[in-house]
Scaffold this motif. Structure first.
Motif, PDB file in Angstrom:
ATOM      1  N   LEU A  13       0.523   1.412 -17.257  1.00  0.00           N
ATOM      2  CA  LEU A  13       1.216   2.690 -17.410  1.00  0.00           C
ATOM      3  C   LEU A  13       0.328   3.859 -17.030  1.00  0.00           C
ATOM      4  CD1 LEU A  13       2.831   2.187 -20.952  1.00  0.00           C
ATOM      5  CD2 LEU A  13       3.887   1.762 -18.731  1.00  0.00           C
ATOM      6  N   CYS A  14       0.964   4.940 -16.527  1.00  0.00           N
ATOM      7  CA  CYS A  14       0.241   6.197 -16.360  1.00  0.00           C
ATOM      8  C   CYS A  14       0.125   6.839 -17.752  1.00  0.00           C
ATOM      9  CB  CYS A  14       0.946   7.118 -15.366  1.00  0.00           C
ATOM     10  SG  CYS A  14       2.450   7.930 -15.964  1.00  0.00           S
ATOM     11  N   ALA A  15      -0.653   7.897 -17.854  1.00  0.00           N
ATOM     12  CA  ALA A  15      -0.868   8.546 -19.149  1.00  0.00           C
ATOM     13  C   ALA A  15       0.413   9.139 -19.735  1.00  0.00           C
ATOM     14  CB  ALA A  15      -1.935   9.634 -19.024  1.00  0.00           C
ATOM     15  N   HIS A  16       1.446   9.313 -18.904  1.00  0.00           N
ATOM     16  CA  HIS A  16       2.707   9.884 -19.371  1.00  0.00           C
ATOM     17  C   HIS A  16       3.757   8.818 -19.680  1.00  0.00           C
ATOM     18  CE1 HIS A  16       0.826  12.736 -16.443  1.00  0.00           C
ATOM     19  NE2 HIS A  16       0.780  13.418 -17.567  1.00  0.00           N
ATOM     20  N   GLY A  17       3.432   7.554 -19.414  1.00  0.00           N
ATOM     21  CA  GLY A  17       4.354   6.462 -19.725  1.00  0.00           C
ATOM     22  C   GLY A  17       5.096   5.883 -18.540  1.00  0.00           C
ATOM     23  N   GLY A  18       4.783   6.317 -17.321  1.00  0.00           N
ATOM     24  CA  GLY A  18       5.418   5.740 -16.134  1.00  0.00           C
ATOM     25  C   GLY A  18       4.855   4.356 -15.846  1.00  0.00           C
ATOM     26  N   ALA A  59       3.094   9.657  -8.888  1.00  0.00           N
ATOM     27  CA  ALA A  59       3.813   8.935  -7.832  1.00  0.00           C
ATOM     28  C   ALA A  59       3.060   7.704  -7.363  1.00  0.00           C
ATOM     29  CB  ALA A  59       4.063   9.862  -6.655  1.00  0.00           C
ATOM     30  N   THR A  60       1.764   7.832  -7.169  1.00  0.00           N
ATOM     31  CA  THR A  60       0.934   6.718  -6.718  1.00  0.00           C
ATOM     32  C   THR A  60      -0.352   6.715  -7.527  1.00  0.00           C
ATOM     33  OG1 THR A  60      -0.192   8.011  -5.016  1.00  0.00           O
ATOM     34  CG2 THR A  60       1.823   6.852  -4.354  1.00  0.00           C
ATOM     35  N   ALA A  61      -1.110   5.634  -7.382  1.00  0.00           N
ATOM     36  CA  ALA A  61      -2.405   5.546  -8.059  1.00  0.00           C
ATOM     37  C   ALA A  61      -3.323   4.654  -7.250  1.00  0.00           C
ATOM     38  CB  ALA A  61      -2.240   4.991  -9.470  1.00  0.00           C
ATOM     39  N   SER A  62      -4.620   4.851  -7.444  1.00  0.00           N
ATOM     40  CA  SER A  62      -5.605   3.979  -6.806  1.00  0.00           C
ATOM     41  C   SER A  62      -6.718   3.698  -7.798  1.00  0.00           C
ATOM     42  CB  SER A  62      -6.154   4.612  -5.527  1.00  0.00           C
ATOM     43  OG  SER A  62      -6.771   5.845  -5.816  1.00  0.00           O
ATOM     44  N   TRP A  63      -7.229   2.469  -7.738  1.00  0.00           N
ATOM     45  CA  TRP A  63      -8.298   2.034  -8.628  1.00  0.00           C
ATOM     46  C   TRP A  63      -9.636   2.387  -8.013  1.00  0.00           C
ATOM     47  CZ3 TRP A  63      -7.504   0.103 -13.451  1.00  0.00           C
ATOM     48  CH2 TRP A  63      -6.182  -0.178 -13.771  1.00  0.00           C
ATOM     49  N   THR A  64     -10.559   2.865  -8.826  1.00  0.00           N
ATOM     50  CA  THR A  64     -11.877   3.254  -8.337  1.00  0.00           C
ATOM     51  C   THR A  64     -12.984   2.331  -8.820  1.00  0.00           C
ATOM     52  OG1 THR A  64     -12.047   4.813 -10.175  1.00  0.00           O
ATOM     53  CG2 THR A  64     -11.260   5.676  -8.072  1.00  0.00           C
ATOM     54  N   VAL A  87      -1.904  10.122  -8.536  1.00  0.00           N
ATOM     55  CA  VAL A  87      -1.706  11.277  -7.661  1.00  0.00           C
ATOM     56  C   VAL A  87      -0.270  11.737  -7.874  1.00  0.00           C
ATOM     57  CG1 VAL A  87      -1.610  12.000  -5.240  1.00  0.00           C
ATOM     58  CG2 VAL A  87      -3.354  10.375  -5.986  1.00  0.00           C
ATOM     59  N   PRO A  88       0.014  12.987  -8.044  1.00  0.00           N
ATOM     60  CA  PRO A  88      -0.840  14.152  -7.891  1.00  0.00           C
ATOM     61  C   PRO A  88      -1.463  14.662  -9.191  1.00  0.00           C
ATOM     62  CG  PRO A  88       1.418  14.884  -8.050  1.00  0.00           C
ATOM     63  CD  PRO A  88       1.434  13.369  -8.160  1.00  0.00           C
ATOM     64  N   THR A  89      -1.258  13.985 -10.305  1.00  0.00           N
ATOM     65  CA  THR A  89      -1.654  14.534 -11.609  1.00  0.00           C
ATOM     66  C   THR A  89      -3.119  14.338 -11.972  1.00  0.00           C
ATOM     67  OG1 THR A  89      -1.014  12.502 -12.734  1.00  0.00           O
ATOM     68  CG2 THR A  89       0.677  14.215 -12.512  1.00  0.00           C
ATOM     69  N   GLY A  90      -3.755  13.295 -11.449  1.00  0.00           N
ATOM     70  CA  GLY A  90      -5.153  13.036 -11.770  1.00  0.00           C
ATOM     71  C   GLY A  90      -5.384  12.327 -13.088  1.00  0.00           C
ATOM     72  N   VAL A  91      -4.324  11.874 -13.744  1.00  0.00           N
ATOM     73  CA  VAL A  91      -4.475  11.158 -15.012  1.00  0.00           C
ATOM     74  C   VAL A  91      -4.775   9.686 -14.740  1.00  0.00           C
ATOM     75  CG1 VAL A  91      -2.957  12.767 -16.231  1.00  0.00           C
ATOM     76  CG2 VAL A  91      -2.015  10.652 -15.287  1.00  0.00           C
ATOM     77  N   PRO A  92      -5.333   8.969 -15.712  1.00  0.00           N
ATOM     78  CA  PRO A  92      -5.663   7.554 -15.497  1.00  0.00           C
ATOM     79  C   PRO A  92      -4.469   6.625 -15.688  1.00  0.00           C
ATOM     80  CG  PRO A  92      -6.358   8.231 -17.668  1.00  0.00           C
ATOM     81  CD  PRO A  92      -5.834   9.472 -16.987  1.00  0.00           C
ATOM     82  N   LEU A  93      -4.627   5.416 -15.161  1.00  0.00           N
ATOM     83  CA  LEU A  93      -3.721   4.316 -15.484  1.00  0.00           C
ATOM     84  C   LEU A  93      -4.340   3.537 -16.623  1.00  0.00           C
ATOM     85  CD1 LEU A  93      -2.658   2.700 -12.079  1.00  0.00           C
ATOM     86  CD2 LEU A  93      -1.319   4.210 -13.536  1.00  0.00           C
ATOM     87  N   THR A  94      -3.514   2.932 -17.452  1.00  0.00           N
ATOM     88  CA  THR A  94      -3.981   2.098 -18.548  1.00  0.00           C
ATOM     89  C   THR A  94      -3.300   0.739 -18.455  1.00  0.00           C
ATOM     90  OG1 THR A  94      -4.221   4.033 -19.969  1.00  0.00           O
ATOM     91  CG2 THR A  94      -4.154   1.899 -21.055  1.00  0.00           C
ATOM     92  N   VAL A  95      -4.109  -0.325 -18.480  1.00  0.00           N
ATOM     93  CA  VAL A  95      -3.566  -1.678 -18.487  1.00  0.00           C
ATOM     94  C   VAL A  95      -3.334  -2.052 -19.944  1.00  0.00           C
ATOM     95  CG1 VAL A  95      -3.949  -4.085 -17.863  1.00  0.00           C
ATOM     96  CG2 VAL A  95      -4.839  -2.260 -16.397  1.00  0.00           C
TER      97      VAL A  95
END
Length: 105
Positions: A13-18, A59-64, A87-95
Motif C-alpha cells: 500500500l501507499c501511505a494513503h491506502g492505495g 500513481a506509480t512507485a519505484s523501489w530504491t 510519484v507524484p506524492t513522494g510518500v513510501p510504499l509499505t509491504v
C-alpha cells in the motif's frame, strides 16, 4: 537489511491506502507459486484517495533499495523491508503482507 522477498500479489500500500502492484513480475523466481519482483520493475498504484488539490493521488512507485545478496538475472529483488517512493506524492510504499518462507538480505 534482511526481510521476506515480495511476490506478485503481496499486500503493498501507499501511505494513503492505495493498492500497489508490480507491472513486470519476474517468473524466473517463484515464491509460493507466485512470481517474484525485481527492484527495477515499475509499480502502479490504484485507489489512492489523496485528492489532486493535495498533490495526489499516488500513481506509480519505484523501489530504491532491495536485496543485496540474492538476485535474479543479476538484478536485486524487492524485500519487505526495502524502500520505495510514490510519484507524484513522494510518500513510501509499505509491504503489509508478503510470503513468509523466503528471506534474503
Amino acid at each position: 537489511m534482511p526481510g521476506s522477498l515480495v511476490q506478485q500479489g503481496a499486500s503493498v500500500l501507499c501511505a494513503h491506502g492505495g493498492q500497489a502492484q508490480p507491472t513486470a513480475p519476474n517468473p524466473r523466481v517463484l515464491l509460493g507459486g507466485a512470481p517474484s519482483v525485481q527492484l527495477a520493475a515499475p509499480w502502479t498504484v490504484a485507489g489512492c484517495p489523496l485528492p489532486p488539490n493535495a498533490g495526489g493521488p499516488c500513481a506509480t512507485a519505484s523501489w530504491t533499495s532491495g536485496s543485496v545478496r540474492v538476485t535474479s538475472h543479476g538484478q536485486p529483488l524487492v524485500l519487505q523491508g526495502g524502500s520505495a517512493t510514490c510519484v507524484p506524492t513522494g510518500v513510501p510504499l509499505t509491504v503489509l503482507l508478503a510470503q513468509p518462507r523466503v528471506r534474503a538480505s
